[in-house]
Design an enzyme around this catalytic site. Sequence first.
Site, PDB file in Angstrom:
ATOM      1  N   THR A  75      30.032  36.902  48.855  1.00  0.00           N
ATOM      2  CA  THR A  75      29.487  35.904  47.928  1.00  0.00           C
ATOM      3  C   THR A  75      28.148  35.382  48.460  1.00  0.00           C
ATOM      4  OG1 THR A  75      31.703  35.282  47.253  1.00  0.00           O
ATOM      5  CG2 THR A  75      29.965  33.662  46.832  1.00  0.00           C
ATOM      6  N   GLU A 121      40.024  35.319  49.659  1.00  0.00           N
ATOM      7  CA  GLU A 121      40.581  34.312  50.586  1.00  0.00           C
ATOM      8  C   GLU A 121      42.059  34.544  50.845  1.00  0.00           C
ATOM      9  OE1 GLU A 121      39.381  32.305  52.462  1.00  0.00           O
ATOM     10  OE2 GLU A 121      37.335  31.955  51.793  1.00  0.00           O
ATOM     11  N   THR A 180      34.760  40.755  55.157  1.00  0.00           N
ATOM     12  CA  THR A 180      35.384  41.918  54.500  1.00  0.00           C
ATOM     13  C   THR A 180      34.495  43.164  54.584  1.00  0.00           C
ATOM     14  OG1 THR A 180      36.428  40.402  52.956  1.00  0.00           O
ATOM     15  CG2 THR A 180      36.331  42.715  52.291  1.00  0.00           C
TER      16      THR A 180
HETATM   17  P1  TGC Z   1      47.184  37.542  63.604  1.00  0.00           P
HETATM   18  O1  TGC Z   1      47.549  38.257  64.871  1.00  0.00           O
HETATM   19  O2  TGC Z   1      48.267  36.992  62.740  1.00  0.00           O
HETATM   20  O3  TGC Z   1      46.193  36.334  63.940  1.00  0.00           O
HETATM   21  C1  TGC Z   1      45.146  36.443  64.877  1.00  0.00           C
HETATM   22  C2  TGC Z   1      44.924  35.054  65.473  1.00  0.00           C
HETATM   23  O4  TGC Z   1      44.496  34.160  64.416  1.00  0.00           O
HETATM   24  C3  TGC Z   1      45.445  33.074  64.278  1.00  0.00           C
HETATM   25  N1  TGC Z   1      45.547  32.835  62.819  1.00  0.00           N
HETATM   26  C4  TGC Z   1      44.967  31.809  62.194  1.00  0.00           C
HETATM   27  N2  TGC Z   1      44.239  30.775  62.631  1.00  0.00           N
HETATM   28  C5  TGC Z   1      43.782  29.881  61.725  1.00  0.00           C
HETATM   29  N3  TGC Z   1      44.012  30.008  60.390  1.00  0.00           N
HETATM   30  C6  TGC Z   1      44.724  31.039  59.920  1.00  0.00           C
HETATM   31  N4  TGC Z   1      44.944  31.154  58.603  1.00  0.00           N
HETATM   32  C7  TGC Z   1      45.247  32.005  60.816  1.00  0.00           C
HETATM   33  N5  TGC Z   1      45.981  33.145  60.678  1.00  0.00           N
HETATM   34  C8  TGC Z   1      46.150  33.630  61.916  1.00  0.00           C
HETATM   35  C9  TGC Z   1      46.714  33.570  64.900  1.00  0.00           C
HETATM   36  O5  TGC Z   1      47.497  32.485  65.338  1.00  0.00           O
HETATM   37  C10 TGC Z   1      46.184  34.412  66.046  1.00  0.00           C
HETATM   38  O6  TGC Z   1      45.743  33.521  67.051  1.00  0.00           O
HETATM   39  P2  TGC Z   1      45.844  33.921  68.610  1.00  0.00           P
HETATM   40  O7  TGC Z   1      45.277  32.736  69.315  1.00  0.00           O
HETATM   41  O8  TGC Z   1      47.321  34.156  68.854  1.00  0.00           O
HETATM   42  O9  TGC Z   1      45.030  35.158  68.764  1.00  0.00           O
HETATM   43  O10 TGC Z   1      46.218  38.503  62.802  1.00  0.00           O
HETATM   44  P3  TGC Z   1      46.542  39.778  61.905  1.00  0.00           P
HETATM   45  O11 TGC Z   1      45.494  40.797  62.200  1.00  0.00           O
HETATM   46  O12 TGC Z   1      47.976  40.184  62.050  1.00  0.00           O
HETATM   47  O13 TGC Z   1      46.269  39.250  60.415  1.00  0.00           O
HETATM   48  C11 TGC Z   1      47.010  38.268  59.823  1.00  0.00           C
HETATM   49  C12 TGC Z   1      46.570  38.070  58.357  1.00  0.00           C
HETATM   50  C13 TGC Z   1      46.928  39.265  57.513  1.00  0.00           C
HETATM   51  C14 TGC Z   1      47.326  36.851  57.841  1.00  0.00           C
HETATM   52  C15 TGC Z   1      45.069  37.801  58.287  1.00  0.00           C
HETATM   53  O14 TGC Z   1      44.335  38.830  58.745  1.00  0.00           O
HETATM   54  C16 TGC Z   1      44.579  37.413  56.911  1.00  0.00           C
HETATM   55  O15 TGC Z   1      44.566  36.225  56.579  1.00  0.00           O
HETATM   56  N6  TGC Z   1      44.102  38.378  56.052  1.00  0.00           N
HETATM   57  C17 TGC Z   1      43.459  38.049  54.789  1.00  0.00           C
HETATM   58  C18 TGC Z   1      41.957  38.220  54.919  1.00  0.00           C
HETATM   59  C19 TGC Z   1      41.196  37.287  54.071  1.00  0.00           C
HETATM   60  O16 TGC Z   1      41.697  36.288  53.564  1.00  0.00           O
HETATM   61  N7  TGC Z   1      39.899  37.543  53.893  1.00  0.00           N
HETATM   62  C20 TGC Z   1      39.048  36.621  53.214  1.00  0.00           C
HETATM   63  C21 TGC Z   1      37.604  36.989  53.431  1.00  0.00           C
HETATM   64  S1  TGC Z   1      36.456  35.699  53.001  1.00  0.00           S
HETATM   65  C22 TGC Z   1      36.568  35.532  51.362  1.00  0.00           C
HETATM   66  O17 TGC Z   1      37.334  36.086  50.673  1.00  0.00           O
HETATM   67  C23 TGC Z   1      35.611  34.568  50.789  1.00  0.00           C
HETATM   68  S2  TGC Z   1      35.727  34.319  49.085  1.00  0.00           S
HETATM   69  C24 TGC Z   1      34.698  33.014  49.071  1.00  0.00           C
HETATM   70  C25 TGC Z   1      34.406  32.466  47.763  1.00  0.00           C
HETATM   71  O18 TGC Z   1      33.601  33.055  47.018  1.00  0.00           O
HETATM   72  O19 TGC Z   1      34.939  31.361  47.468  1.00  0.00           O
HETATM   73  P1  FAD Z   2      43.301  45.255  50.085  1.00  0.00           P
HETATM   74  O1  FAD Z   2      43.431  44.613  51.403  1.00  0.00           O
HETATM   75  O2  FAD Z   2      43.005  46.727  50.040  1.00  0.00           O
HETATM   76  O3  FAD Z   2      44.557  44.944  49.199  1.00  0.00           O
HETATM   77  C1  FAD Z   2      44.961  45.729  48.057  1.00  0.00           C
HETATM   78  C2  FAD Z   2      46.385  45.337  47.678  1.00  0.00           C
HETATM   79  O4  FAD Z   2      47.248  45.619  48.773  1.00  0.00           O
HETATM   80  C3  FAD Z   2      46.560  43.843  47.372  1.00  0.00           C
HETATM   81  O5  FAD Z   2      47.495  43.685  46.329  1.00  0.00           O
HETATM   82  C4  FAD Z   2      47.151  43.308  48.659  1.00  0.00           C
HETATM   83  O6  FAD Z   2      47.936  42.132  48.449  1.00  0.00           O
HETATM   84  C5  FAD Z   2      48.010  44.467  49.113  1.00  0.00           C
HETATM   85  N1  FAD Z   2      48.248  44.460  50.559  1.00  0.00           N
HETATM   86  C6  FAD Z   2      47.323  44.493  51.558  1.00  0.00           C
HETATM   87  N2  FAD Z   2      47.915  44.464  52.752  1.00  0.00           N
HETATM   88  C7  FAD Z   2      49.247  44.412  52.529  1.00  0.00           C
HETATM   89  C8  FAD Z   2      50.408  44.362  53.370  1.00  0.00           C
HETATM   90  N3  FAD Z   2      50.286  44.317  54.705  1.00  0.00           N
HETATM   91  N4  FAD Z   2      51.623  44.338  52.791  1.00  0.00           N
HETATM   92  C9  FAD Z   2      51.750  44.345  51.424  1.00  0.00           C
HETATM   93  N5  FAD Z   2      50.706  44.383  50.591  1.00  0.00           N
HETATM   94  C10 FAD Z   2      49.464  44.414  51.123  1.00  0.00           C
HETATM   95  N6  FAD Z   2      34.986  38.589  51.597  1.00  0.00           N
HETATM   96  C11 FAD Z   2      34.164  38.038  52.546  1.00  0.00           C
HETATM   97  O7  FAD Z   2      34.274  38.346  53.725  1.00  0.00           O
HETATM   98  N7  FAD Z   2      33.212  37.131  52.178  1.00  0.00           N
HETATM   99  C12 FAD Z   2      33.023  36.746  50.892  1.00  0.00           C
HETATM  100  O8  FAD Z   2      32.165  35.916  50.613  1.00  0.00           O
HETATM  101  C13 FAD Z   2      33.861  37.315  49.885  1.00  0.00           C
HETATM  102  N8  FAD Z   2      33.658  37.006  48.581  1.00  0.00           N
HETATM  103  C14 FAD Z   2      34.383  37.668  47.614  1.00  0.00           C
HETATM  104  C15 FAD Z   2      34.057  37.473  46.271  1.00  0.00           C
HETATM  105  C16 FAD Z   2      34.742  38.166  45.285  1.00  0.00           C
HETATM  106  C17 FAD Z   2      34.374  37.991  43.866  1.00  0.00           C
HETATM  107  C18 FAD Z   2      35.807  39.027  45.639  1.00  0.00           C
HETATM  108  C19 FAD Z   2      36.590  39.755  44.562  1.00  0.00           C
HETATM  109  C20 FAD Z   2      36.119  39.242  46.958  1.00  0.00           C
HETATM  110  C21 FAD Z   2      35.397  38.569  47.970  1.00  0.00           C
HETATM  111  N9  FAD Z   2      35.651  38.824  49.328  1.00  0.00           N
HETATM  112  C22 FAD Z   2      34.842  38.258  50.295  1.00  0.00           C
HETATM  113  C23 FAD Z   2      36.594  39.854  49.714  1.00  0.00           C
HETATM  114  C24 FAD Z   2      38.058  39.427  49.638  1.00  0.00           C
HETATM  115  O9  FAD Z   2      38.374  38.522  50.644  1.00  0.00           O
HETATM  116  C25 FAD Z   2      38.937  40.687  49.746  1.00  0.00           C
HETATM  117  O10 FAD Z   2      38.747  41.391  48.533  1.00  0.00           O
HETATM  118  C26 FAD Z   2      40.392  40.358  49.953  1.00  0.00           C
HETATM  119  O11 FAD Z   2      40.621  39.831  51.237  1.00  0.00           O
HETATM  120  C27 FAD Z   2      41.303  41.588  49.749  1.00  0.00           C
HETATM  121  O12 FAD Z   2      40.838  42.695  50.419  1.00  0.00           O
HETATM  122  P2  FAD Z   2      40.687  44.129  49.676  1.00  0.00           P
HETATM  123  O13 FAD Z   2      39.895  43.896  48.441  1.00  0.00           O
HETATM  124  O14 FAD Z   2      40.193  45.089  50.659  1.00  0.00           O
HETATM  125  O15 FAD Z   2      42.149  44.491  49.203  1.00  0.00           O
END
Ligand code: TGC
Ligand code: FAD
Length: 389
Positions: free
Chosen positions: A169, A368, A137
Amino acid sequence: MAEYRHLDYMLLDEKFSEEELMVRDAVRTWTSERFIPLIMDHFEAGTFPTELTPELAELGVFGPTIPEEYGGAGLNSVSYGLICQELERGDSGLRSFVSVQGSLVMYPIYAFGSEEQKREWLPQLASGKAIGCFGLTEPDAGSNPGGMLTNAKRDGGDWILNGRKMWITNGTISDVAIVWAQTEDGIRGFCIPTNLPGFSAPEQKHKWSLRASITSELVLEDVRVPDSMRMPETTSLRNPLMCLTQARYGIAWGAIGAANSVFDEVLGYTKERIVFDKPLAGYQIPQAKLAEMATQITMGQMLALQLGRLKDEGKMTPAMVNMAKRNNVHVALNIARTGRDMLGANGISLEYQTGRHMCNLESVYTYEGTHDIHTLAIGNELTGIPAFR
Ligand code: TGC
Ligand code: FAD
């Protein structure tokens, strides 16, 4: 504090193997005895009890599904789910600490790293001698990680990394960071020690959620790394998204642990709390709330268990994980909000578990993949039409 009673309304314990129950019970006992007595003070202080790291390693919770030759425990995915459930019953920050280490640091090294990277880092991470973080992120790229600005440019045999990650994190306390960066050929992952010149990880303060978890920025200013620190099997955005699937799987289980903690506390409280001359639990409105909580927890448990069995059979898809993470966190957050109300003023006291779980789950709802991102992912799976952009 009263002994924890885990809700098992549909006798799901019968569905676990002896080994799975042993793992669960060991983590449950450890969480009750070693973690819960400390959590209130750590939550209040905004600190994580890092001194418990060796005990967590001893329990085998870091990368438990990684093969033993790399220091893991070689457990199945259901066992990993149960570990997450029990840890998050203690606190989401505890489960986060373990999720990041296992699913977001050890998994990518195992899946995409070179043999040298695996041999160097996996045993250290499994034994808790090294702590890792996962930098995806950025300030302007959260839900849309494909929009990241952090970049890696070739300079002879090295790479020069520049950029800023946010909300990471364990960043400040990490020895190794998995950093995702844009290159001329697309997104690549780097596995870098955090003591390199130009790398810093200042802590992000003033959180009212997940307070017992360290959250940090990662700042990369001309960080020079050799090509051997690039994870050779990373080729695109797909790789970090694959890591997220692993971590989201654990969260689907973990959230039910938090919900169960709340349910147990609230059930006990309402039976003892006398209002208008009889226990709160004897009134219809609280009973309706308890019935709804128990039903939602039970459905969440069944969802997590089926997901885990599918994962162990190699049939789990990312879209299934989207559904389970979305549902179980949503359910847990609603249960915690309702439970907070049912405890009255005590609901805002850290002497009780519920208010803390409620605050934590607001982060879990966002990280996530936010609730709405998972909604859109399920919509995409059902319709074949991506509505993200
Ligand atoms: P898109 O074009 O849909 O996908 C790109 C390529 O990735 C594949 N793919 C996946 N593969 C495995 N698992 C998944 N969940 C996958 N989702 C997509 C997809 O098939 C494609 O593959 P290829 O071979 O065709 O290239 O990508 P997009 O840019 O349109 O984005 C899709 C979207 C919005 C679903 C994705 O970007 C997303 O999941 N966004 C959310 C980001 C997120 O969750 N960030 C988390 C950061 S880490 C964190 O929060 C840690 S907290 C940890 C803690 O403290 O516990
Ligand atoms: P945004 O993407 O700006 O989203 C804001 C709002 O817009 C949300 O309601 C969302 O649902 C909505 N939104 C976004 N896109 C769309 C769309 N296309 N259509 C409709 N609605 C939409 N990240 C890491 O990489 N590593 C870590 O270890 C990690 N740890 C974390 C720990 C904590 C405590 C927290 C709070 C976050 C952590 N994150 C980490 C980041 C986390 O994954 C992001 O905060 C999360 O993915 C959302 O991104 P953002 O905060 O930029 O929100």
